[in-house]
Design an enzyme around this catalytic site. Structure first.
Site, mmCIF file in Angstrom:
data_model
loop_
_atom_site.group_PDB
_atom_site.id
_atom_site.type_symbol
_atom_site.label_atom_id
_atom_site.label_comp_id
_atom_site.label_asym_id
_atom_site.label_seq_id
_atom_site.Cartn_x
_atom_site.Cartn_y
_atom_site.Cartn_z
ATOM 1 C CG ASP A 1 -1.910 1.141 1.195
ATOM 2 O OD1 ASP A 1 -2.972 0.998 0.562
ATOM 3 O OD2 ASP A 1 -1.609 2.193 1.797
ATOM 4 C CG ASP B 1 -4.558 8.302 -12.496
ATOM 5 O OD1 ASP B 1 -4.925 7.734 -11.450
ATOM 6 O OD2 ASP B 1 -5.350 8.817 -13.298
ATOM 7 C CG ASN C 1 -5.119 10.890 -5.556
ATOM 8 O OD1 ASN C 1 -4.469 11.019 -6.588
ATOM 9 N ND2 ASN C 1 -5.641 9.741 -5.178
ATOM 10 C CD GLU D 1 -4.676 3.802 -1.636
ATOM 11 O OE1 GLU D 1 -4.918 4.134 -0.462
ATOM 12 O OE2 GLU D 1 -5.538 3.828 -2.540
ATOM 13 C CG HIS E 1 -7.924 12.239 -8.689
ATOM 14 N ND1 HIS E 1 -7.962 11.205 -7.784
ATOM 15 C CD2 HIS E 1 -8.787 13.175 -8.213
ATOM 16 C CE1 HIS E 1 -8.812 11.478 -6.817
ATOM 17 N NE2 HIS E 1 -9.342 12.675 -7.056
#
Length: 378
Positions: free
Chosen positions: A241, A258, A249, A284, A254
């Site tokens: 994680d 990404d 974010n 994630e 975002h």
């Protein structure tokens, strides 16, 4: 510890009951079609053989009976063994010989050649457009030679020239129509197969990273479970994680998030063995499958990944640099009672790592130092 692991999800049971791909579907269709043609064709052969024998045409009756018996054997062979390719070629050869015999003998009242119409159609359907065209080309050449080239050593019935020309031309026209239909069906099948493959890849691949998604990883885990049950060769999984990903974010958007996920995915793939499998488990989170590894090796791989990610600097703008950290939970099949326990163990250890300050690897239920094995698996 060699424990039996149950399937991760019912999906593994469902998929085993389905054809694995379009090739299996086409194989089943071919076998079914061959069986139906075999049953119908043999019925007519037995019927005609019986009529011929009752009417005193013993030679014709015995020949037809022989072909009927051979056809029955081939039909049962294809049905029971599913060796369709061999059965189709043997059946095509038998039907060619039958056709030539009907031309040479004339059959009943010199109508034998008329049976070449259904026989040729059967050859085309059971062999397909490609192989069927080859077989029928040979058959048409041989029939043409028998019809139009005098052969003194063969006693042929006195077919009228009008019958021979009309028969030959209508046979060619009929076969062209049937071949066109079979060819177009085969093309449509190939298009559907390509679409199926594309849809299968889409359903198994994460759209953002191009790696396996959760569904594909479930299949791989089930495969490893089956192998573990057969051979006792264990495997490990890592659940990874990204720490504080929500803040990335929120602060950078975002699009940057990404970019971080794609970059992290590539970093992990570069560090792993070729047969290790990285998947996006959700958001994630990533799940990595490490075949032929025990817990200590899985922990070592996790530490290598964690340190490598921590040492990298990501540029997300002209003046913006990011330093990522990850938390990792490790579990191994050698200490799990089933697949759900395996995943749950790694997940619970991941959350212990996050609650304990993040940027760490946990592979045991009791905090302890895990030494790196002498032989690295990366």
């Amino acid at each position: 510890m060699n424990k039996k692991l149950s399937g991760l999800l019912p999906f593994s049971v469902i998929s085993e009951k389905r054809p694995s791909d379009m090739t299996d579907i086409e194989q089943s269709r071919n076998v079914l079609q061959f069986t139906l043609f075999g049953v119908i064709g043999c019925f007519f052969l037995y019927l005609c053989a019986g009529i011929s024998l009752l009417q005193g045409r013993s030679e014709l009756g015995l020949y037809l009976l022989s072909f009927a018996v051979i056809g029955t054997v081939l039909t049962l062979y294809a049905r029971l063994t599913r060796h369709f390719l061999l059965a189709s070629w043997l059946a095509a050869i038998m039907l060619m010989i039958l056709s030539l015999y009907l031309v040479i003998s004339g059959g009943a009242a010199n109508t034998g050649p008329l049976w070449i119409y259904p026989v040729s159609a059967i050859i085309l359907f059971i062999q397909g457009a490609h192989n069927g065209l080859k077989t029928l080309s040979v058959l048409l050449i041989l029939v043409g030679v028998l019809f139009f080239i005098p052969l003194d050593f063969i006693a042929m019935p006195a077919y009228e020239i009008t019958f021979k020309t009309r028969f030959f031309s209508t046979l060619i026209a009929t076969l062209l129509v049937i071949w066109t239909m079979e060819f177009s069906r085969n093309r449509a099948f190939l298009i559907l197969e390509d679409l199926r493959y594309e849809m299968e890849m889409v359903s198994r691949t994460d759209y953002l990273t191009g790696i396996f998604n959760r569904r594909a990883m479930i299949e791989k885990l089930n495969a490893e479970i089956s192998r573990f049950n057969r051979t006792g060769e264990t495997f490990s999984i890592l659940i990874i994680d990204i720490d504080h990903f929500k803040q990335i974010n929120d602060m950078y958007g975002h699009t940057t998030g990404d970019f971080v996920i794609r970059t992290l995915c590539q970093l992990m793939q570069d560090q792993l063995r070729e047969h290790d499998i990285v998947s996006r488990w959700g958001g994630e989170e990533f799940l990595i499958l490490l075949p032929n590894t025990v817990t200590e090796q899985g922990h070592y791989v996790g530490e290598l990944l964690r340190k490598n990610i921590e040492s990298r600097e990501l540029s997300v703008g002209e003046d913006t640099k990011l330093h990522l950290t990850v938390s990792i939970g490790v579990s191994s099949a050698e200490y799990a009672s089933d697949a759900l326990v395996l995943v749950d163990q790694a997940d619970e250890r991941l959350y212990r790592a996050k609650r304990g300050g993040r940027n760490q690897v946990i592979s045991t239920d009791v905090a302890s130092e895990v030494q790196a094995p002498k032989d690295s698996v990366v």
